[in-house]
Design a protein around this motif. Structure first.
Motif, mmCIF file in Angstrom:
data_model
loop_
_atom_site.group_PDB
_atom_site.id
_atom_site.type_symbol
_atom_site.label_atom_id
_atom_site.label_comp_id
_atom_site.label_asym_id
_atom_site.label_seq_id
_atom_site.Cartn_x
_atom_site.Cartn_y
_atom_site.Cartn_z
ATOM 1 N N LEU A 12 -19.461 29.595 -31.781
ATOM 2 C CA LEU A 12 -20.826 30.089 -31.980
ATOM 3 C C LEU A 12 -21.833 28.979 -31.689
ATOM 4 C CD1 LEU A 12 -20.496 32.115 -35.317
ATOM 5 C CD2 LEU A 12 -20.770 33.043 -33.020
ATOM 6 N N TYR A 13 -22.996 29.353 -31.159
ATOM 7 C CA TYR A 13 -24.021 28.370 -30.793
ATOM 8 C C TYR A 13 -24.340 27.434 -31.959
ATOM 9 C CZ TYR A 13 -28.560 26.399 -29.505
ATOM 10 O OH TYR A 13 -29.591 25.521 -29.234
ATOM 11 N N SER A 14 -24.609 28.005 -33.144
ATOM 12 C CA SER A 14 -25.025 27.177 -34.297
ATOM 13 C C SER A 14 -23.945 26.170 -34.661
ATOM 14 C CB SER A 14 -25.331 28.066 -35.499
ATOM 15 O OG SER A 14 -26.345 28.991 -35.187
ATOM 16 N N THR A 15 -22.693 26.616 -34.665
ATOM 17 C CA THR A 15 -21.577 25.727 -35.014
ATOM 18 C C THR A 15 -21.436 24.621 -33.976
ATOM 19 O OG1 THR A 15 -20.470 27.617 -36.046
ATOM 20 C CG2 THR A 15 -19.120 25.684 -35.614
ATOM 21 N N GLU A 16 -21.498 24.994 -32.705
ATOM 22 C CA GLU A 16 -21.372 23.993 -31.626
ATOM 23 C C GLU A 16 -22.479 22.953 -31.695
ATOM 24 O OE1 GLU A 16 -21.176 26.184 -27.949
ATOM 25 O OE2 GLU A 16 -18.970 26.298 -28.031
ATOM 26 N N ARG A 17 -23.711 23.393 -31.985
ATOM 27 C CA ARG A 17 -24.842 22.453 -32.045
ATOM 28 C C ARG A 17 -24.692 21.482 -33.226
ATOM 29 N NH1 ARG A 17 -27.527 20.118 -30.406
ATOM 30 N NH2 ARG A 17 -29.654 20.492 -31.106
ATOM 31 N N LEU A 18 -24.229 21.989 -34.361
ATOM 32 C CA LEU A 18 -24.038 21.116 -35.521
ATOM 33 C C LEU A 18 -22.954 20.079 -35.248
ATOM 34 C CD1 LEU A 18 -24.338 23.890 -38.231
ATOM 35 C CD2 LEU A 18 -25.841 21.888 -38.078
ATOM 36 N N ILE A 19 -21.887 20.498 -34.568
ATOM 37 C CA ILE A 19 -20.810 19.556 -34.188
ATOM 38 C C ILE A 19 -21.377 18.493 -33.250
ATOM 39 C CG2 ILE A 19 -18.659 19.323 -32.872
ATOM 40 C CD1 ILE A 19 -17.957 22.194 -33.878
ATOM 41 N N GLU A 20 -22.124 18.948 -32.245
ATOM 42 C CA GLU A 20 -22.696 18.036 -31.240
ATOM 43 C C GLU A 20 -23.591 16.979 -31.895
ATOM 44 O OE1 GLU A 20 -25.813 18.346 -27.437
ATOM 45 O OE2 GLU A 20 -25.073 20.164 -28.392
ATOM 46 N N ASP A 59 -16.648 14.806 -47.175
ATOM 47 C CA ASP A 59 -17.862 14.238 -47.776
ATOM 48 C C ASP A 59 -18.980 15.265 -47.924
ATOM 49 O OD1 ASP A 59 -16.891 11.491 -47.876
ATOM 50 O OD2 ASP A 59 -17.011 11.547 -45.682
ATOM 51 N N ALA A 60 -19.032 16.238 -47.001
ATOM 52 C CA ALA A 60 -20.116 17.230 -47.046
ATOM 53 C C ALA A 60 -19.649 18.519 -46.374
ATOM 54 C CB ALA A 60 -21.360 16.688 -46.352
ATOM 55 N N VAL A 61 -20.243 19.627 -46.814
ATOM 56 C CA VAL A 61 -19.866 20.948 -46.289
ATOM 57 C C VAL A 61 -21.114 21.714 -45.857
ATOM 58 C CG1 VAL A 61 -18.910 23.216 -46.921
ATOM 59 C CG2 VAL A 61 -17.746 21.124 -47.652
ATOM 60 N N ILE A 62 -21.022 22.314 -44.660
ATOM 61 C CA ILE A 62 -22.072 23.205 -44.155
ATOM 62 C C ILE A 62 -21.490 24.617 -44.143
ATOM 63 C CG2 ILE A 62 -23.590 23.768 -42.217
ATOM 64 C CD1 ILE A 62 -23.275 20.826 -41.276
ATOM 65 N N PRO A 63 -21.841 25.464 -45.113
ATOM 66 C CA PRO A 63 -21.301 26.834 -45.103
ATOM 67 C C PRO A 63 -21.985 27.685 -44.039
ATOM 68 C CG PRO A 63 -22.076 26.168 -47.302
ATOM 69 C CD PRO A 63 -22.649 25.212 -46.314
ATOM 70 N N ARG A 64 -21.189 28.295 -43.167
ATOM 71 C CA ARG A 64 -21.697 29.271 -42.181
ATOM 72 C C ARG A 64 -20.877 30.540 -42.413
ATOM 73 N NH1 ARG A 64 -26.278 28.190 -39.902
ATOM 74 N NH2 ARG A 64 -25.715 29.723 -38.353
ATOM 75 N N ILE A 65 -21.133 31.182 -43.530
ATOM 76 C CA ILE A 65 -20.286 32.280 -44.008
ATOM 77 C C ILE A 65 -20.929 33.626 -43.695
ATOM 78 C CG2 ILE A 65 -19.406 33.368 -46.127
ATOM 79 C CD1 ILE A 65 -19.213 30.448 -47.225
ATOM 80 N N GLY A 66 -20.217 34.469 -42.966
ATOM 81 C CA GLY A 66 -20.708 35.808 -42.645
ATOM 82 C C GLY A 66 -20.772 36.686 -43.879
ATOM 83 N N ALA A 67 -21.644 37.696 -43.828
ATOM 84 C CA ALA A 67 -21.841 38.580 -44.983
ATOM 85 C C ALA A 67 -20.558 39.290 -45.397
ATOM 86 C CB ALA A 67 -22.928 39.603 -44.665
ATOM 87 N N SER A 68 -19.694 39.587 -44.422
ATOM 88 C CA SER A 68 -18.474 40.352 -44.733
ATOM 89 C C SER A 68 -17.456 39.554 -45.547
ATOM 90 C CB SER A 68 -17.820 40.851 -43.435
ATOM 91 O OG SER A 68 -17.421 39.753 -42.643
ATOM 92 N N ILE A 69 -17.593 38.218 -45.559
ATOM 93 C CA ILE A 69 -16.626 37.405 -46.317
ATOM 94 C C ILE A 69 -17.316 36.604 -47.433
ATOM 95 C CG2 ILE A 69 -15.014 37.250 -44.369
ATOM 96 C CD1 ILE A 69 -15.998 34.214 -44.182
ATOM 97 N N THR A 70 -18.433 37.153 -47.915
ATOM 98 C CA THR A 70 -19.214 36.437 -48.927
ATOM 99 C C THR A 70 -18.377 36.069 -50.154
ATOM 100 O OG1 THR A 70 -21.283 37.469 -48.231
ATOM 101 C CG2 THR A 70 -21.230 36.546 -50.456
ATOM 102 N N PHE A 71 -17.590 37.008 -50.664
ATOM 103 C CA PHE A 71 -16.858 36.752 -51.909
ATOM 104 C C PHE A 71 -15.894 35.576 -51.760
ATOM 105 C CE2 PHE A 71 -13.195 37.281 -54.730
ATOM 106 C CZ PHE A 71 -13.828 37.312 -55.961
ATOM 107 N N TYR A 72 -14.998 35.638 -50.768
ATOM 108 C CA TYR A 72 -14.011 34.560 -50.630
ATOM 109 C C TYR A 72 -14.666 33.276 -50.108
ATOM 110 C CZ TYR A 72 -9.480 32.357 -50.390
ATOM 111 O OH TYR A 72 -8.430 31.516 -50.628
ATOM 112 N N GLY A 73 -15.592 33.440 -49.182
ATOM 113 C CA GLY A 73 -16.289 32.262 -48.643
ATOM 114 C C GLY A 73 -16.983 31.476 -49.739
#
Length: 292
Positions: A12-20, A59-73
């Motif tokens: 996904l664009y957002s994930t790739e940009r954060l990695i970059e 050390d740090a976490v960026i949650p990018r959790i879709g609405a369909s997996i809110t509970f487990y995410g």
């Protein structure tokens, strides 16, 4: 630092940009599917097991959790919190923002302007509900909808009755909101990082479409927010305790009105429209708030 992005799709664009941007600044970036994490609950030693290893080095976490997996995410995010790992959005804040009704109740109590909204328990008196928000046309929204899905514009009383009866028959929870005609199918998305607005865009629905979501074919352009719009966006972020979020609002004759707060805002539309490096802003926010 070891920074984990909780995401089910590394392309996904957002994930790739954060990695970059994270790698540019010398951090080790890793994408982890929250649904493949095992949460191990043990006295004074909470851990997470993923594939073949314990995630005890994060050390740090960026949650990018879709609405369909809110509970487990959110359970995974909460476990990282128990492990004293810095998260840019807490599990409680994500769940608060995903519950449209709960978040609107909190935001209205804090004095934030919004379209008049009614929530009812499968009421058969549809006419009364419509009158509560000032008559037709009205917007009818599924409480769990995202990206413009489950949002209907009912232009007549008959249409509103039909839609509400259909949703009620499915036992789907909905809210009814007044239609802000002067917004003309446009809304504003403000991107907040560390409680401050770092970018904003105006999204316009395509011809004949009242929803302005880019996923629905809308267009976006950069916008400079006025004082009232800036204040609304930052206050909403503060009330829901989401230092990194997207705040959606409408421009109305009575000032800016809040639509919703998104705990996992996409970066593509806002970076392209504003020309701002939002991904870098998020990484530097983590750097300022992580004690190594």
């Amino acid at each position: 630092m070891n920074i984990v992005i909780l995401s089910r799709n590394s392309s996904l664009y957002s994930t790739e940009r954060l990695i970059e941007e994270g790698e540019k600044r010398g951090h080790k970036m890793e994408v982890i599917d929250p649904l493949k994490c095992d949460i191990i609950i043990e006295r004074e030693k909470p851990t997470i097991y993923y594939k073949d290893r314990y995630l005890d080095y994060v050390d740090a976490v960026i949650p990018r959790i879709g609405a369909s997996i809110t509970f487990y995410g959110c359970a995974v995010v909460r476990q990282f919190e128990m492990m004293n790992v810095f998260v840019i959005a807490t599990s409680d804040a994500i769940q608060r923002s995903r519950d449209k009704l709960r978040s609107l109740q909190r935001l209205s109590k804090a004095g934030i302007g919004m379209p008049k909204t009614v929530f009812t328990n499968y009421s058969r008196d549809v006419e009364e509900v419509i009158e509560h928000v000032g008559g037709v046309p009205v917007i009818i929204k599924l409480l769990e909808g995202t990206q413009g899905l489950g949002v209907v514009l009912a232009e007549t009383k008959n249409a509103a009755e039909s839609v509400l009866e259909a949703f009620n028959g499915l036992e789907a929870r909905v809210i009814v909101q007044e239609f802000i005609k002067e917004a003309k199918g446009a809304d504003i998305r403000a991107l907040i990082v560390d409680g401050q607005v770092v970018g904003a865009m105006k999204r316009q629905g395509k011809e004949g479409e009242f929803r302005s979501n880019l996923h629905r074919g809308g267009s976006a352009e950069v916008i400079k927010l006025n004082e009232l719009e800036l204040r609304l966006a930052m206050n909403a972020s503060k009330v829901l305790k989401l230092p990194v979020c997207g705040v959606d609002m409408l421009q109305s004759a009575r000032g800016p009105l809040l639509l919703e707060v998104n705990s996992t805002p996409g970066l593509e539309g806002i970076e392209e429209a504003s020309g701002k490096n939002i991904a870098k802003n998020i990484i530097t926010y983590i750097e300022r708030n992580t004690k190594l």
